[in-house]
Design a protein around this motif. Structure first.
Motif, mmCIF file in Angstrom:
data_model
loop_
_atom_site.group_PDB
_atom_site.id
_atom_site.type_symbol
_atom_site.label_atom_id
_atom_site.label_comp_id
_atom_site.label_asym_id
_atom_site.label_seq_id
_atom_site.Cartn_x
_atom_site.Cartn_y
_atom_site.Cartn_z
ATOM 1 N N ALA A 158 0.829 -1.210 0.000
ATOM 2 C CA ALA A 158 0.000 0.000 0.000
ATOM 3 C C ALA A 158 0.857 1.251 0.000
ATOM 4 O O ALA A 158 1.951 1.282 0.593
ATOM 5 C CB ALA A 158 -0.930 0.000 1.213
ATOM 6 N N VAL A 159 0.405 2.299 -0.685
ATOM 7 C CA VAL A 159 1.122 3.571 -0.787
ATOM 8 C C VAL A 159 0.197 4.685 -0.283
ATOM 9 O O VAL A 159 -0.996 4.706 -0.584
ATOM 10 C CB VAL A 159 1.549 3.855 -2.250
ATOM 11 C CG1 VAL A 159 2.252 5.207 -2.345
ATOM 12 C CG2 VAL A 159 2.459 2.747 -2.760
ATOM 13 N N LYS A 160 0.800 5.591 0.462
ATOM 14 C CA LYS A 160 0.007 6.708 0.993
ATOM 15 C C LYS A 160 -0.566 7.531 -0.161
ATOM 16 O O LYS A 160 0.172 7.912 -1.077
ATOM 17 C CB LYS A 160 0.870 7.588 1.887
ATOM 18 C CG LYS A 160 0.094 8.771 2.506
ATOM 19 C CD LYS A 160 0.904 9.495 3.546
ATOM 20 C CE LYS A 160 2.097 10.201 2.953
ATOM 21 N NZ LYS A 160 2.802 11.041 3.967
ATOM 22 N N PRO A 161 -1.881 7.819 -0.144
ATOM 23 C CA PRO A 161 -2.511 8.589 -1.223
ATOM 24 C C PRO A 161 -1.910 9.987 -1.333
ATOM 25 O O PRO A 161 -1.528 10.602 -0.329
ATOM 26 C CB PRO A 161 -3.987 8.643 -0.824
ATOM 27 C CG PRO A 161 -4.168 7.522 0.128
ATOM 28 C CD PRO A 161 -2.863 7.373 0.846
ATOM 29 N N GLU A 162 -1.825 10.459 -2.558
ATOM 30 C CA GLU A 162 -1.307 11.807 -2.801
ATOM 31 C C GLU A 162 -2.276 12.840 -2.216
ATOM 32 O O GLU A 162 -3.488 12.730 -2.380
ATOM 33 C CB GLU A 162 -1.151 12.024 -4.314
ATOM 34 C CG GLU A 162 -0.511 13.343 -4.668
ATOM 35 C CD GLU A 162 -0.319 13.505 -6.168
ATOM 36 O OE1 GLU A 162 0.011 14.618 -6.603
ATOM 37 O OE2 GLU A 162 -0.522 12.504 -6.901
ATOM 38 N N TRP B 228 -2.437 13.479 1.059
ATOM 39 C CA TRP B 228 -2.773 13.153 2.459
ATOM 40 C C TRP B 228 -2.223 14.236 3.386
ATOM 41 O O TRP B 228 -1.052 14.628 3.282
ATOM 42 C CB TRP B 228 -2.175 11.804 2.823
ATOM 43 C CG TRP B 228 -2.648 11.293 4.157
ATOM 44 C CD1 TRP B 228 -2.172 11.645 5.381
ATOM 45 C CD2 TRP B 228 -3.678 10.351 4.383
ATOM 46 N NE1 TRP B 228 -2.838 10.982 6.377
ATOM 47 C CE2 TRP B 228 -3.771 10.177 5.789
ATOM 48 C CE3 TRP B 228 -4.527 9.640 3.556
ATOM 49 C CZ2 TRP B 228 -4.692 9.290 6.354
ATOM 50 C CZ3 TRP B 228 -5.433 8.771 4.138
ATOM 51 C CH2 TRP B 228 -5.516 8.613 5.516
ATOM 52 N N ASP C 273 -0.817 15.038 6.581
ATOM 53 C CA ASP C 273 -0.260 14.409 7.785
ATOM 54 C C ASP C 273 -0.384 15.305 9.010
ATOM 55 O O ASP C 273 -0.555 14.807 10.132
ATOM 56 C CB ASP C 273 1.220 14.070 7.549
ATOM 57 C CG ASP C 273 1.402 13.066 6.414
ATOM 58 O OD1 ASP C 273 1.437 11.872 6.717
ATOM 59 O OD2 ASP C 273 1.482 13.488 5.245
ATOM 60 N N CYS D 11 -10.128 18.504 5.976
ATOM 61 C CA CYS D 11 -10.044 17.090 5.602
ATOM 62 C C CYS D 11 -11.150 16.669 4.632
ATOM 63 O O CYS D 11 -11.134 15.535 4.121
ATOM 64 C CB CYS D 11 -10.099 16.211 6.849
ATOM 65 S SG CYS D 11 -8.764 16.504 8.027
ATOM 66 N N PRO E 229 -7.783 13.211 0.800
ATOM 67 C CA PRO E 229 -8.025 11.762 0.958
ATOM 68 C C PRO E 229 -7.970 11.315 2.408
ATOM 69 O O PRO E 229 -8.467 10.244 2.754
ATOM 70 C CB PRO E 229 -6.909 11.127 0.123
ATOM 71 C CG PRO E 229 -5.850 12.170 0.017
ATOM 72 C CD PRO E 229 -6.552 13.489 0.027
ATOM 73 N N TRP F 287 -0.655 8.640 8.665
ATOM 74 C CA TRP F 287 -1.089 7.597 7.723
ATOM 75 C C TRP F 287 -0.457 6.269 8.092
ATOM 76 O O TRP F 287 0.744 6.202 8.413
ATOM 77 C CB TRP F 287 -0.686 7.970 6.293
ATOM 78 C CG TRP F 287 -1.120 6.921 5.283
ATOM 79 C CD1 TRP F 287 -2.348 6.783 4.737
ATOM 80 C CD2 TRP F 287 -0.319 5.885 4.725
ATOM 81 N NE1 TRP F 287 -2.392 5.722 3.870
ATOM 82 C CE2 TRP F 287 -1.141 5.134 3.835
ATOM 83 C CE3 TRP F 287 1.034 5.494 4.881
ATOM 84 C CZ2 TRP F 287 -0.673 4.050 3.126
ATOM 85 C CZ3 TRP F 287 1.492 4.397 4.165
ATOM 86 C CH2 TRP F 287 0.645 3.680 3.298
ATOM 87 N N LYS G 122 -0.355 1.977 6.957
ATOM 88 C CA LYS G 122 -0.702 1.009 5.917
ATOM 89 C C LYS G 122 -1.914 0.190 6.365
ATOM 90 O O LYS G 122 -1.981 -0.248 7.517
ATOM 91 C CB LYS G 122 0.476 0.078 5.626
ATOM 92 C CG LYS G 122 1.634 0.785 4.948
ATOM 93 C CD LYS G 122 2.745 -0.198 4.580
ATOM 94 C CE LYS G 122 3.871 0.548 3.836
ATOM 95 N NZ LYS G 122 4.942 -0.386 3.400
#
Length: 540
Positions: free
Chosen positions: A267-271, A273, A275, A310, A314, A319, A321
């Protein structure tokens, strides 16, 4: 009065005389055991229970819309009890017996009974002034409706000749109660061949046999055998049809400790996001209450709301996984099932002769010595009438034809008229709306575009004055026919068609004026009450 009317009147009078004579004949016939019409007050013939629980007041009252009297339940949420003794007890063992009566729920019936009890002789342990729900009866018959209960009861209370116990035997799957405010007549016909027929309004709703185990619960004739109450299941009796295979072994690669879910490492953190943004923030519009006391109430904290930053992102905050299903997960291992070689089936105690079994050719009916009404009801307006006990079903049929049917027909016609009156305006309005919708569609036909404004003006006038609808239709037809003549005959003028006023009933003199003058005058009168014009949404 014409000759035909005089003949009809004479026939009607003759029929009434004939019916009256038949009633008198049947009322005095040997086939009629009891007939109570309630034409006169019931005091002296019927005895009202003096038990404290029965506070409901009975009244001698006309049936609504008729000159015919009946016995009326006059108050809501009361218990009622009243009884009438027969001149002599009547046996149910010899020949046909017919039980019949009328009842009408003049205010509807949501919760209450309207049944009759046919009581045993007083030697069985009751007295009229203390008539109550414990008074012993032979048959209970009639409508009962409350909650999930909706049925025409037929209950026979029958003595077991072996045990001496009286058991209530209920008709299985009884007819339902008609749901209206009309007079209905209920008939039970007991035949010497053990047949029982239940009629509602003269129509057979149920035909059963007293001795059939399929028709009464519990059956009148007990089962020949019963399970032995002393029989016990053996300790080694195995009822398991399937058992785990004792020879099965868990595979070496079976990992019972593998988790059901694992972290998805791919899994990759959505663009986008966020933090550094929390999912919730303090409500900026919240304010500390003036009466807040930090010493008593503690340190005040503003309530939290969803972080508006927010909503378009996304996600917010740290974040992590996500989890996914573990492909190596198998769970706890269990041996597969096989047929049980020791299976003996589901254990049942052995059958033994039923000590209460007996045989019957005919039910051991107790005689009927009185007729009682003992009910609890939340409704008032329940009317009882024309209670009959007879030995011939033809007698019951005659009373239905002469005493019940004329009343029912009048009530039914009145009900239909009221339903039609209630539905009439709404149905007519719905029909007119459909007509107007079709007319607007006609106005949109391309070859009528030069006349569209005039047609829509006529339609809007009809919407303001529905009694002009027919005239509008005629005017539109004239326009269309005129245009068709022009198309068919190449511009040749058709014969002149004069406009006619709308042929509407009870219209004013202005509604009879044709052409532009009628339109102008009608518009002046109806502008204030007119509906919104529909032309703007219809025109091109």
């Amino acid at each position: 009065m014409g000759e035909a009317s005089r003949v009809s009147l004479r026939l009607a009078i003759l029929l009434l005389v004939a019916f009256s004579s038949l009633n008198q004949l049947f009322a005095s016939s040997d086939d009629t055991v009891l007939y109570e019409s309630f034409d006169t007050p019931f005091e002296g013939r019927w005895i009202v229970s003096e038990k404290d629980d029965y506070q409901g007041v009975w009244k001698h009252s006309k049936s609504e819309g008729h000159d015919d009297f009946g016995l009326l339940v006059s108050e809501k949420a009361r218990k009622y009890a009243i009884v009438k003794e027969l001149d002599e007890p009547v046996s149910l063992k010899d020949g046909t017996i017919v039980l019949q009566f009328e009842t009408r729920f003049q205010n509807g019936l949501e919760c209450g009974g309207a049944y009759l009890k046919y009581l045993r002789p007083q030697e069985a342990g009751w007295v009229p002034k203390e008539f109550d729900n414990e008074s012993p009866y032979s048959i209970m018959f009639g409508p009962d409706k409350c909650g999930a209960t909706n049925k025409v009861h037929f209950i026979l209370k029958h003595k077991n000749p072996k045990s001496g116990e009286y058991v209530e035997h209920h008709l299985k799957f009884p007819p339902s109660v008609p749901y209206d405010k009309l007079t209905h007549v209920y008939t039970a016909i007991l035949k010497p061949d053990n047949e029982v027929r239940i009629l509602v309004d003269g129509e057979e709703k149920k035909k059963v046999n007293f001795l059939s185990s399929d028709d009464f619960e519990p059956p009148l004739i007990p089962a020949k055998t019963i399970p032995d109450p002393d029989d016990k299941k053996p300790e080694d009796w195995d009822e398991r049809a399937k058992i785990p295979d004792p020879s099965a072994v868990k595979p070496d690669d079976w990992d019972e400790d593998a988790p059901m879910e694992i972290v998805d490492e791919d899994a990759v953190k959505p663009e986008g996001w966020l933090d550094d943004e929390p999912e919730e923030i303090d409500d900026p519009e919240a304010a500390k209450p003036e009466d807040w006391d930090d010493e008593e109430d503690g340190e005040w904290e503003a309530p939290k709301i969803d972080n508006p930053n927010c909503e378009t992102a996304p996600g917010c905050g740290e974040w992590k996984k996500p989890m996914k299903r573990n492909p190596a997960y198998k769970g706890k291992w269990t041996a597969p099932l096989i047929d049980n070689p020791n299976y003996k089936g589901i254990w049942k105690p052995q059958e033994i002769p039923n000590p209460e079994y007996f045989e019957l050719d005919r039910p051991n009916f107790e005689p009927i010595a009185a007729v009682g009404i003992e009910i609890w009801t939340m409704q008032d307006g329940i009317l009882f009438d024309n209670i009959l006990i007879a030995k011939d079903e033809k007698v019951a049929g005659s009373y239905r034809d002469t005493a019940w049917k004329p009343k029912f027909d009048v009530e039914k016609e009145k009900e239909k008229a009221e339903e039609a009156a209630a539905a009439g305006p709404a149905a007519l309005a719905g029909l007119q709306k459909k007509v107007f919708d079709v007319l607007y569609q006609i106005a949109d036909i391309p070859f009528l575009k030069d006349h569209k404004d005039k047609i829509e003006d006529l339609i809007e006038k009809a919407e303001k004055q529905p009694n002009l609808t027919l005239g509008v239709l005629i005017s539109i037809v004239v326009v269309i026919v005129s245009l068709l003549f022009r198309v068919l005959f190449g511009g040749k003028k058709p014969a002149k068609v004069e406009k006619k006023p709308a042929p509407a009933a009870e219209t004013s003199s202005k509604e009879g004026v044709s052409g532009e003058k009628a339109e102008e005058e009608s518009e002046k009168e109806e502008t204030a009450a007119a509906p919104a014009r529909r032309r703007g949404s219809r025109r091109d």
